[in-house]
Design an enzyme around this catalytic site. Structure first.
Site, PDB file in Angstrom:
ATOM      1  N   HIS A  90       0.771  -1.220   0.266  1.00 41.53           N
ATOM      2  CA  HIS A  90      -0.445  -0.610  -0.018  1.00 41.53           C
ATOM      3  C   HIS A  90       1.431   1.127   0.162  1.00 41.53           C
ATOM      4  O   HIS A  90       2.116   1.020   0.507  1.00 41.53           O
ATOM      5  CB  HIS A  90      -1.122   0.550   1.203  1.00 41.53           C
ATOM      6  CG  HIS A  90      -2.154   0.626   0.886  1.00 41.53           C
ATOM      7  ND1 HIS A  90      -3.608   0.003   0.925  1.00 41.53           N
ATOM      8  CD2 HIS A  90      -2.222   2.012   1.023  1.00 41.53           C
ATOM      9  CE1 HIS A  90      -4.446   1.221   0.527  1.00 41.53           C
ATOM     10  NE2 HIS A  90      -3.453   2.823   0.775  1.00 41.53           N
ATOM     11  N   ASP A 169     -13.500   3.221   7.572  1.00 43.87           N
ATOM     12  CA  ASP A 169     -12.539   4.205   6.988  1.00 43.87           C
ATOM     13  C   ASP A 169     -13.008   4.137   6.410  1.00 43.87           C
ATOM     14  O   ASP A 169     -13.092   5.462   5.113  1.00 43.87           O
ATOM     15  CB  ASP A 169     -11.534   2.771   6.231  1.00 43.87           C
ATOM     16  CG  ASP A 169     -10.373   3.622   5.127  1.00 43.87           C
ATOM     17  OD1 ASP A 169      -9.471   4.432   5.909  1.00 43.87           O
ATOM     18  OD2 ASP A 169      -9.716   2.962   4.966  1.00 43.87           O
ATOM     19  N   ARG A 176     -12.400  12.971   5.110  1.00 42.95           N
ATOM     20  CA  ARG A 176     -11.275  13.106   5.286  1.00 42.95           C
ATOM     21  C   ARG A 176     -10.929  13.937   3.949  1.00 42.95           C
ATOM     22  O   ARG A 176     -10.387  15.115   4.277  1.00 42.95           O
ATOM     23  CB  ARG A 176      -9.820  12.856   5.597  1.00 42.95           C
ATOM     24  CG  ARG A 176      -9.511  12.020   7.259  1.00 42.95           C
ATOM     25  CD  ARG A 176      -8.965  10.835   7.370  1.00 42.95           C
ATOM     26  NE  ARG A 176      -7.672  10.751   7.062  1.00 42.95           N
ATOM     27  CZ  ARG A 176      -6.795   9.821   6.332  1.00 42.95           C
ATOM     28  NH1 ARG A 176      -7.641   8.665   5.794  1.00 42.95           N
ATOM     29  NH2 ARG A 176      -5.479  10.487   5.242  1.00 42.95           N
ATOM     30  N   SER A 191      -5.846   4.697   8.875  1.00 40.90           N
ATOM     31  CA  SER A 191      -6.492   4.723   7.269  1.00 40.90           C
ATOM     32  C   SER A 191      -6.516   3.267   6.341  1.00 40.90           C
ATOM     33  O   SER A 191      -6.745   2.127   6.172  1.00 40.90           O
ATOM     34  CB  SER A 191      -6.949   5.200   6.855  1.00 40.90           C
ATOM     35  OG  SER A 191      -7.122   5.293   5.140  1.00 40.90           O
ATOM     36  N   LYS A 195      -7.638  -1.345   6.778  1.00 40.40           N
ATOM     37  CA  LYS A 195      -7.795  -2.080   5.652  1.00 40.40           C
ATOM     38  C   LYS A 195      -7.227  -3.244   5.498  1.00 40.40           C
ATOM     39  O   LYS A 195      -7.766  -4.240   5.096  1.00 40.40           O
ATOM     40  CB  LYS A 195      -7.361  -1.543   3.908  1.00 40.40           C
ATOM     41  CG  LYS A 195      -8.766  -0.653   4.117  1.00 40.40           C
ATOM     42  CD  LYS A 195      -8.357   0.287   2.448  1.00 40.40           C
ATOM     43  CE  LYS A 195      -7.063   2.251   2.641  1.00 40.40           C
ATOM     44  NZ  LYS A 195      -7.605   2.872   3.049  1.00 40.40           N
TER      45      LYS A 195
HETATM   46  N1  URA Z   1      -4.146   5.289   1.623  1.00 41.14           N
HETATM   47  C1  URA Z   1      -5.308   5.516   1.981  1.00 41.14           C
HETATM   48  O1  URA Z   1      -5.219   4.578   2.139  1.00 41.14           O
HETATM   49  N2  URA Z   1      -5.318   6.172   3.496  1.00 41.14           N
HETATM   50  C2  URA Z   1      -4.491   7.826   3.775  1.00 41.14           C
HETATM   51  O2  URA Z   1      -4.975   8.134   4.054  1.00 41.14           O
HETATM   52  C3  URA Z   1      -3.022   7.944   2.583  1.00 41.14           C
HETATM   53  C4  URA Z   1      -3.502   6.972   1.635  1.00 41.14           C
END
Ligand code: URA
Length: 457
Positions: A90, A169, A176, A191, A195
């Site tokens: 990620h 999220d 956000r 965040s 996930k």
């Molecule tokens: N990727 C995400 O899933 N969340 C964030 O806050 C920043 C990047």
């Protein structure tokens, strides 16, 4: 106000406590995450809480509590029945960052499972899901059993948060995006990791962007974010490594929706255009780490070599096409990606003087991309699949006045001027100087280094 175990919690008390700089208990944080997931806490109060967090921060304990509460806000995926190690990557958010379309099938082709829960456009950065949805029919909101079926059949699946999967999220992410509360290490950590932990991963590779296009402006803040995420994920039982990577210019040439997918598929086809070598290299490095942490290679370097073989022999392309097909996407659009690209309006921006491109304000460039129609103004709005910008020149390039430096694809003629104006401000041309050379990967943070970093700071 302090609470005993029986005292009911009230969102207004939690907001005021954080507004005044207090530290929240795990119970209070769980109340916020559950309230976001179920709708029990209204949007205005969630927005006020996010701003209080953005202004006053969360400490390490609060950050861990928020991450776990968000992970636990809905159902969780168990990859056990796949019979493979589950690994993911990620990124903390970039411009033109399309590595997910490469690393997921590359790692899958090398024998690990990649259950990837991704996000939409956030702030100035593009969203993996928005890009994928430019493929007609591609479904990102799968049930857990559909997710498992895709993974069983091709080794990778890229899906969204849903009302069932990390719902906290889903709500806080979109909020956000429209309340100016994206750029905070704790909120980014919770965040991303909510996930990733909800996907039941064995291992995780984090790509933490640094430089003018990163969410956090100083290198030290990016190091802190990397250490925070590695330590938090490891404490939750997922082996994790973070790579600090360069975002002082867009990654590859394309930033937008369909044009990013087309660029990734160009590499998956085994082609190697010099202008997008940075994208190829970073994707192979990240995939190499995924394959290594997934137990399929003795080192990240050996993983890189396996990934490169899967890129050149077409195995990764096959996994990608199969994933798109299994998720309902029309794979015929990849027969001729240029023919499928139908932007509403196109403008070539030419260099306004001769010189060297010394630097780019990549955050501003990201906003320019969003304003072409590739991003959204309001939550839930559709994005334009064909909008975006292709950058023809990179930092350090010598350009002649009149030479094309970017092509803007916008939804309509009226939406060309703003991106062009931003772009002219954000790309710095100089007669004399050359640009500072930055490394693609500047630092790797493992679990031990993360603990030490957090201990020292
Ligand atoms: N990727 C995400 O899933 N969340 C964030 O806050 C920043 C990047």
């Amino acid at each position: 106000m302090s609470h005993s175990a029986e005292t009911p919690l009230h969102m207004i008390d939690i907001i005021r406590k954080k507004r005044d700089g207090g530290a929240l208990t795990a119970k209070e944080i769980g109340f916020v995450a559950q309230g976001a997931a179920t709708g029990a806490v209204p949007t205005d109060q969630l927005a006020a809480w996010l701003m209080a967090v953005w202004l006053n921060g969360l400490n390490l304990e609060e950050t861990r509590a928020l991450t776990l509460a968000m992970r636990d806000s809905g159902e969780k995926f168990s990859p056990r029945r796949l019979g493979k190690t589950a690994v993911d990557k990620h990124s903390s958010g970039g411009v033109g960052d399309k590595t997910s379309f490469l690393v997921a099938p590359l790692a899958a082709a090398c024998g690990v499972a990649v259950p990837m829960i991704s996000g939409r456009a956030l702030g100035h950065t593009g969203g993996t899901l928005d890009k994928l949805e430019s493929i007609p029919g591609y479904r990102t909101a799968l049930s857990l059993s559909e997710f498992e079926t895709v993974l069983m059949n091709c080794g990778c699946s890229i899906v969204s948060q849903t009302p069932a999967l990390v719902p906290a999220d889903r709500v806080l992410y979109a909020l956000r995006d429209r309340t100016g509360t994206v750029e905070n290490a704790s909120l980014i950590c919770a965040s991303i990791l909510s996930k990733k932990l909800a996907a039941g991963l064995d291992a995780l590779v984090l790509d933490v962007k640094t430089g003018s296009g990163a969410f956090l402006s100083s290198y030290e803040e990016c190091e802190f974010l990397a250490a925070l995420m590695v330590a938090t994920a490891e404490a939750a039982g997922t082996r994790t490594v973070a790579l600090l990577t360069d975002m002082n210019q867009p990654l590859g040439q394309a930033a937008g929706n369909w044009i990013e997918l087309a660029e990734a598929v160009e590499l998956l086809r085994g082609n190697r255009p010099p202008a997008i070598e940075d994208l190829r290299e970073l994707s192979l490095i990240l995939a190499g780490w995924m394959i290594h942490l997934g137990g399929k290679a003795g080192s990240a370097h050996a993983g890189y070599q396996f990934a490169e073989a899967a890129l050149t022999d077409g195995a990764a392309l096959a996994a990608f096409i199969k994933m798109v097909d299994l998720q309902g996407g029309d794979v015929s659009v990849f027969d001729d990606p240029a023919a499928f690209h139908k932007p509403g309006a196109t403008r070539v921006v030419e260099a306004w003087e001769s010189g060297v491109i010394t630097s780019m304000d990549t955050t501003a460039l990201g906003w320019a991309v969003q304003r072409t129609g590739a991003g959204r103004e309001k939550a839930g709005e559709p994005v334009d699949p064909h909008a975006g910008i292709v950058f023809h020149a990179r930092r350090g390039a010598k350009v002649q006045a009149g030479e094309p430096i970017a092509t803007i694809y916008a939804t309509n003629e009226a939406m060309l001027d703003e991106p062009e104006a931003i772009l002219r401000q954000a790309i710095h041309l100089s007669k004399e100087s050359s640009s500072e050379v930055t490394k693609l990967v500047s630092r790797i943070i493992t679990c031990d280094e993360a603990e030490k970093y957090l201990g020292d700071h």
